[in-house]
Design a protein around this motif. Structure first.
Motif, short mmCIF file in Angstrom:
data_model
loop_
_atom_site.label_atom_id
_atom_site.label_comp_id
_atom_site.label_asym_id
_atom_site.label_seq_id
_atom_site.Cartn_x
_atom_site.Cartn_y
_atom_site.Cartn_z
N VAL A 1 3.48 6.13 -3.29
CA VAL A 1 3.69 4.69 -3.18
C VAL A 1 5.09 4.40 -2.64
N VAL A 2 6.10 5.08 -3.18
CA VAL A 2 7.48 4.89 -2.72
C VAL A 2 7.59 5.25 -1.24
N LEU A 3 7.04 6.39 -0.87
CA LEU A 3 7.07 6.81 0.53
C LEU A 3 6.36 5.81 1.42
N ARG A 4 5.29 5.22 0.91
CA ARG A 4 4.52 4.28 1.71
C ARG A 4 5.37 3.07 2.10
N TYR A 5 6.11 2.51 1.13
CA TYR A 5 6.90 1.31 1.42
C TYR A 5 8.14 1.62 2.26
N VAL A 6 8.77 2.74 1.98
CA VAL A 6 9.93 3.14 2.80
C VAL A 6 9.48 3.42 4.23
N GLY A 7 8.38 4.14 4.37
CA GLY A 7 7.85 4.44 5.70
C GLY A 7 7.43 3.18 6.42
N ALA A 8 6.82 2.24 5.71
CA ALA A 8 6.37 0.99 6.33
C ALA A 8 7.57 0.20 6.87
N ALA A 9 8.64 0.13 6.08
CA ALA A 9 9.84 -0.59 6.52
C ALA A 9 10.44 0.06 7.75
N PHE A 10 10.48 1.39 7.78
CA PHE A 10 11.04 2.09 8.93
C PHE A 10 10.20 1.85 10.17
N LEU A 11 8.88 1.94 10.05
CA LEU A 11 7.99 1.78 11.19
C LEU A 11 8.08 0.37 11.77
N HIS B 1 1.13 9.32 5.13
CA HIS B 1 -0.14 9.89 5.58
C HIS B 1 -0.04 11.39 5.83
N VAL B 2 1.16 11.84 6.19
CA VAL B 2 1.32 13.27 6.47
C VAL B 2 1.08 14.08 5.20
N TYR B 3 1.44 13.53 4.05
CA TYR B 3 1.25 14.26 2.79
C TYR B 3 -0.23 14.30 2.39
N LEU B 4 -0.94 13.25 2.75
CA LEU B 4 -2.38 13.27 2.52
C LEU B 4 -3.05 14.28 3.43
N ASP B 5 -2.56 14.35 4.69
CA ASP B 5 -3.10 15.35 5.62
C ASP B 5 -2.82 16.76 5.12
N ILE B 6 -1.61 16.97 4.58
CA ILE B 6 -1.24 18.29 4.08
C ILE B 6 -2.07 18.64 2.85
N THR C 1 2.50 -2.16 8.90
CA THR C 1 1.78 -3.17 8.13
C THR C 1 0.63 -2.54 7.34
N GLY C 2 -0.07 -1.61 8.00
CA GLY C 2 -1.17 -0.92 7.31
C GLY C 2 -0.68 -0.15 6.10
N LEU C 3 0.46 0.51 6.25
CA LEU C 3 1.03 1.26 5.13
C LEU C 3 1.43 0.33 3.99
N ALA C 4 2.08 -0.78 4.34
CA ALA C 4 2.53 -1.71 3.32
C ALA C 4 1.37 -2.32 2.55
N LEU C 5 0.24 -2.51 3.24
CA LEU C 5 -0.95 -3.09 2.60
C LEU C 5 -1.82 -2.04 1.95
N GLY C 6 -1.39 -0.78 2.09
CA GLY C 6 -2.15 0.29 1.47
C GLY C 6 -3.37 0.73 2.23
#
Length: 209
Positions: A75-85, A132-137, A203-208
């Motif tokens: 969850v933390v990675l999702r929001y940080v990644g969303a902000a960066f993207l 998403h990379v961690y889900l892929d891994i 946006t997709g990451l932020a919305l889950g």
């Protein structure tokens, strides 16, 4: 178990790895852009390939399953990644809207050359801040474990080879598009596409999604 089994497992790993990384995404868009610009291609490709190698090895070792079991970290990675993207997407949109930054002089074609530090930092962020990379891994790790202890590292090696082949092809093959991107309008389309892709992903990451 014979040599054919080892090569089959490696081939499966390569095919699976390519299926996961060969898609329009933030990391691929950045590598493509660097390749077209002719900037820091070797270090950018190397960072992508080495990062994937570390992540794939972690997946084979079972870290992927650990990440799946720690939803708070994702969850933390999702929001940080969303902000960066989204931030990177806004920057790409600004490049597309500013004709003075779309010059066709030199290998960069579109203005000031990005420093090596900036390029490496950006590609590291695009790689490691993408949940998403961690889900892929985790997926790769589960498939690797299904191969058995004798074959799981052959599977992992195949996935690593697929990553190397893909990023090298993307980074070094992009130079053949330089003629097309000699025109400022082409850079507008590329940066516009990158902006839409980045903002949509963020946006997709932020919305889950």
């Amino acid at each position: 178990m014979n040599l054919t089994d080892f090569f089959h497992s490696a081939g499966l790993g390569m095919a699976t790895g390519l299926a996961l990384i060969v898609a329009i995404g933030a990391q691929n868009a950045f590598v493509l852009r660097q390749g077209i610009r002719g900037e820091h291609i070797v270090p950018v490709v190397a960072v992508c390939a080495l990062s994937d190698a570390v992540l794939i090895a972690a997946g084979v070792l079972g870290t992927g399953a650990l990440m799946t079991a720690a939803p708070d970290a994702v969850v933390v990675l999702r929001y940080v990644g969303a902000a960066f993207l989204v931030t990177y997407g806004v920057m790409a949109a600004r490049r597309a809207l500013r004709p003075q930054s779309l010059k066709s002089e030199g290998p960069a074609h579109d203005g000031a050359k990005r420093s090596l530090t900036a390029a490496v930092t950006t590609v590291l962020a695009l790689t490691w801040l993408n949940p998403h990379v961690y889900l892929d891994i985790a997926l790769l790790g589960s498939i690797a474990s299904a191969q058995g202890t004798q074959l799981q590292w052959w599977f992992g090696a195949g996935a690593m080879l697929g990553s190397i082949v893909w990023f090298a092809s993307l980074g070094f093959g992009a130079r053949y598009l330089r003629g097309f991107f000699a025109r400022p309008l082409s850079w507008r389309f590329l940066d516009g596409g990158i902006a839409v892709t980045m903002v949509a992903l963020g946006t997709g990451l932020a919305l889950g999604a």
